[in-house]
Structures are given as structure tokens and as C-alpha cells.
Design an enzyme around this catalytic site. Structure first.
Site, PDB file in Angstrom:
ATOM      1  N   GLY A   5       0.781  -1.169  -0.021  1.00 35.55           N
ATOM      2  CA  GLY A   5       0.028   0.117   0.063  1.00 35.55           C
ATOM      3  C   GLY A   5       0.871   1.318  -0.200  1.00 35.55           C
ATOM      4  NE  ARG A  47      -4.539   1.211  -3.558  1.00 34.49           N
ATOM      5  CZ  ARG A  47      -5.057   1.507  -4.712  1.00 34.49           C
ATOM      6  NH1 ARG A  47      -5.736   2.471  -5.103  1.00 34.49           N
ATOM      7  NH2 ARG A  47      -5.250   0.192  -5.534  1.00 34.49           N
ATOM      8  CD  GLU A  68       4.929  10.699 -20.574  1.00 31.08           C
ATOM      9  OE1 GLU A  68       5.776  10.900 -19.444  1.00 31.08           O
ATOM     10  OE2 GLU A  68       4.460  11.747 -20.951  1.00 31.08           O
ATOM     11  CG  ASN A 107       5.301  -0.659 -14.219  1.00 34.25           C
ATOM     12  OD1 ASN A 107       4.969  -1.521 -13.798  1.00 34.25           O
ATOM     13  ND2 ASN A 107       6.148   0.287 -14.009  1.00 34.25           N
ATOM     14  CE1 TYR A 157       0.727   6.120 -11.555  1.00 33.65           C
ATOM     15  CE2 TYR A 157       1.482   4.915 -13.559  1.00 33.65           C
ATOM     16  CZ  TYR A 157       1.912   5.713 -12.266  1.00 33.65           C
ATOM     17  OH  TYR A 157       3.060   5.653 -11.966  1.00 33.65           O
TER      18      TYR A 157
HETATM   19  C1  COA Z   1       4.363   0.858  -9.016  1.00 30.90           C
HETATM   20  C2  COA Z   1       4.708   0.772  -7.674  1.00 30.90           C
HETATM   21  C3  COA Z   1       4.990   2.452  -7.354  1.00 30.90           C
HETATM   22  C4  COA Z   1       3.485   0.438  -6.722  1.00 30.90           C
HETATM   23  O1  COA Z   1       3.795   0.477  -5.588  1.00 30.90           O
HETATM   24  P1  COA Z   1       3.301  -0.655  -4.268  1.00 30.90           P
HETATM   25  O2  COA Z   1       3.650   0.200  -2.885  1.00 30.90           O
HETATM   26  O3  COA Z   1       3.739  -1.913  -4.653  1.00 30.90           O
HETATM   27  O4  COA Z   1       1.776  -0.737  -4.703  1.00 30.90           O
HETATM   28  P2  COA Z   1       0.330  -0.673  -3.542  1.00 30.90           P
HETATM   29  O5  COA Z   1       0.909  -2.090  -2.770  1.00 30.90           O
HETATM   30  O6  COA Z   1       0.115   0.418  -2.907  1.00 30.90           O
HETATM   31  O7  COA Z   1      -0.637  -1.334  -4.688  1.00 30.90           O
HETATM   32  C5  COA Z   1      -1.368  -0.408  -5.356  1.00 30.90           C
HETATM   33  C6  COA Z   1      -2.070  -1.164  -6.505  1.00 30.90           C
HETATM   34  O8  COA Z   1      -1.035  -1.294  -7.576  1.00 30.90           O
HETATM   35  C7  COA Z   1      -1.626  -2.616  -8.101  1.00 30.90           C
HETATM   36  N1  COA Z   1      -0.387  -3.499  -7.872  1.00 30.90           N
HETATM   37  C8  COA Z   1       0.630  -3.444  -7.051  1.00 30.90           C
HETATM   38  N2  COA Z   1       1.357  -4.456  -7.398  1.00 30.90           N
HETATM   39  C9  COA Z   1       0.849  -5.032  -8.293  1.00 30.90           C
HETATM   40  C10 COA Z   1       1.338  -6.279  -9.046  1.00 30.90           C
HETATM   41  N3  COA Z   1       2.509  -7.064  -8.723  1.00 30.90           N
HETATM   42  N4  COA Z   1       0.538  -6.713 -10.031  1.00 30.90           N
HETATM   43  C11 COA Z   1      -0.512  -5.940 -10.349  1.00 30.90           C
HETATM   44  N5  COA Z   1      -1.037  -5.001  -9.760  1.00 30.90           N
HETATM   45  C12 COA Z   1      -0.146  -4.598  -8.678  1.00 30.90           C
HETATM   46  C13 COA Z   1      -2.759  -3.092  -7.639  1.00 30.90           C
HETATM   47  O9  COA Z   1      -3.997  -2.241  -8.423  1.00 30.90           O
HETATM   48  C14 COA Z   1      -2.599  -2.239  -6.099  1.00 30.90           C
HETATM   49  O10 COA Z   1      -4.028  -2.325  -5.472  1.00 30.90           O
HETATM   50  P3  COA Z   1      -4.583  -3.004  -4.486  1.00 30.90           P
HETATM   51  O11 COA Z   1      -3.423  -3.751  -3.783  1.00 30.90           O
HETATM   52  O12 COA Z   1      -5.715  -2.689  -4.241  1.00 30.90           O
HETATM   53  O13 COA Z   1      -4.869  -4.439  -5.504  1.00 30.90           O
HETATM   54  C15 COA Z   1       5.877  -0.211  -7.481  1.00 30.90           C
HETATM   55  O14 COA Z   1       5.473  -1.359  -7.973  1.00 30.90           O
HETATM   56  C16 COA Z   1       7.102   0.208  -7.730  1.00 30.90           C
HETATM   57  O15 COA Z   1       7.977   1.011  -7.269  1.00 30.90           O
HETATM   58  N6  COA Z   1       7.288  -0.264  -9.110  1.00 30.90           N
HETATM   59  C17 COA Z   1       8.722  -0.084  -9.832  1.00 30.90           C
HETATM   60  C18 COA Z   1       8.880   1.500 -10.303  1.00 30.90           C
HETATM   61  C19 COA Z   1       7.845   1.848 -11.258  1.00 30.90           C
HETATM   62  O16 COA Z   1       7.244   1.040 -12.182  1.00 30.90           O
HETATM   63  N7  COA Z   1       7.403   3.224 -11.011  1.00 30.90           N
HETATM   64  C20 COA Z   1       6.231   3.622 -11.933  1.00 30.90           C
HETATM   65  C21 COA Z   1       6.532   4.205 -13.086  1.00 30.90           C
HETATM   66  S1  COA Z   1       5.501   4.703 -14.142  1.00 30.90           S
END
Ligand code: COA
Length: 164
Positions: free
Chosen positions: A94, A97, A117, A122, A129
Site C-alpha cells: 500500500g 497508493r 507515461e 508495467n 493508476y
Molecule cells: C508501481 C509501484 C510504485 C506500486 O507501489 P506498491 O507499493 O507496490 O503498490 P501498492 O501496494 O500501493 O498497490 C497499489 C495498487 O497497485 C497495483 N499493484 C501493485 N502491485 C501489483 C502487482 N504486482 N501486479 C498487479 N497490480 C499491482 C494494484 O492495483 C494495487 O492495488 P490493490 O492492492 O488494491 O490491488 C511499485 O510497484 C514500484 O515501485 N514499481 C517500480 C517502479 C515503477 O514502475 N514506478 C512507476 C513508473 S510509471
């Protein structure tokens, strides 16, 4: 947020955090020209809105919003998500989020539409998003360097008028 998550605080990102951000970038965006510490310092110096997630172990995430256009006539202000990332061992609890919610709250204060973008492969970011009101606008081929990966452009419409 999950009961399993450690105590996490969300607050401002500081210039002193730039090296930690750059270290995370190298892990999170290895094939896509990760940002340097100086790039984070530049973003902060410009005045873009950056937030940090911290646990007892230090910085675990960051996100930044740039306001790129002011409201004009019937057109809302425009903002862009410049970056968002969560340490791999902290993902899925979370934190992303929470960070995004702060950026979107700022955009809503300004009545701004938000653009970004995101790599088309991803799925985690796309899920985040889409669940926060972003819709796909189009696709930019070979957008990321040096990977050559494609990007979706996405927009979250302005949530309230900035009039007045
Ligand atoms: C994208 C990112 C910031 C999400 O952060 P996170 O703390 O893991 O995400 P959260 O735990 O808050 O989850 C939020 C939502 O993201 C989505 N999500 C998170 N991990 C996911 C996964 N492995 N597969 C699919 N959806 C996923 C879900 O919609 C989730 O909501 P839910 O828990 O209610 O289902 C993280 O995965 C990250 O740092 N990724 C690498 C960097 C990156 O790609 N940044 C974005 C560049 S555009």
C-alpha cells in the site's frame, strides 16, 4: 493498509534524500536511464511537489508531481507524475497508493488534470493508476531509453474547477 505493513510515514522529500532516491532508481528502473541524485535535487530546486515514504530503516519510496500548466479559460491546470517508486522489499503493502494519493491530493487542490507515461508492460503501475482514475490516452513507441520499451500516456481528469 495491511496490518502486516511496518510503521510508515509519508512526508516531504528533501534534497538530502537525493542519494537514496538515486540508489532506489537504479534498482527500480535498471534498463530505463535511472535518475541521478542531481536530477532529484534539480526537481526539488525547481519546486516540484515531492513526497517520501519512510520506515524505521529510512527512505522506502518517493513520488513527484510537476505542475506544468496553469488554468486558462475552460482548460484546467495540468500536472505530470514525474516519478514514483517503492523499494522492492516494501512493494505490495500500500505504500505506492499512499504516495500517489498525496500527489493526487495536491493536483486536486490546484484543480489540475494529471498526465503520466508508464511502460506498457508495467502491470503493477498500470493497476495502481487505473484504480485511481487514470485512463489511457495513447501509446508512445520506443519511449524509454535505452530499453526501447513502449509507454502508454494516461490522464486523470481534473477533479474540480480551479476557478476562483
Ligand atoms: C508501481 C509501484 C510504485 C506500486 O507501489 P506498491 O507499493 O507496490 O503498490 P501498492 O501496494 O500501493 O498497490 C497499489 C495498487 O497497485 C497495483 N499493484 C501493485 N502491485 C501489483 C502487482 N504486482 N501486479 C498487479 N497490480 C499491482 C494494484 O492495483 C494495487 O492495488 P490493490 O492492492 O488494491 O490491488 C511499485 O510497484 C514500484 O515501485 N514499481 C517500480 C517502479 C515503477 O514502475 N514506478 C512507476 C513508473 S510509471
Amino acid at each position: 493498509m495491511s496490518d502486516r505493513a511496518p510503521a510508515i510515514t509519508i512526508g516531504p522529500l528533501y534534497s538530502a534524500d537525493a542519494p537514496d532516491c538515486a540508489a532506489l532508481e537504479k534498482v527500480l528502473f535498471p534498463g530505463d536511464d535511472p535518475w541521478s541524485a542531481q536530477m532529484f535535487r534539480d526537481e526539488l530546486a525547481i519546486g516540484h511537489f515531492y513526497v517520501a515514504a519512510r520506515s524505521s530503516g529510512g527512505l522506502i519510496g518517493y513520488g513527484g508531481l510537476a505542475v506544468v500548466g496553469s488554468a486558462s479559460g475552460s482548460h484546467p491546470a495540468e500536472a505530470e507524475i514525474h516519478t514514483i517508486g517503492v523499494a522492492p522489499d516494501q512493494q505490495g503493502h500500500g505504500v505506492g497508493r499512499l504516495l500517489l494519493a498525496q500527489l493526487l491530493a495536491r493536483a486536486d487542490e490546484l484543480g489540475a488534470a494529471v498526465f503520466l507515461e508508464v511502460r506498457t508492460d508495467n502491470s503493477a503501475a498500470l493497476g495502481l493508476y487505473r484504480s485511481t482514475g487514470f485512463e489511457q490516452l495513447g501509446i508512445r513507441r520506443n519511449y524509454y531509453r535505452p530499453s526501447g520499451a513502449d509507454a502508454f500516456t494516461m490522464c486523470r481528469p481534473a477533479r474540480r474547477s480551479s476557478a476562483g
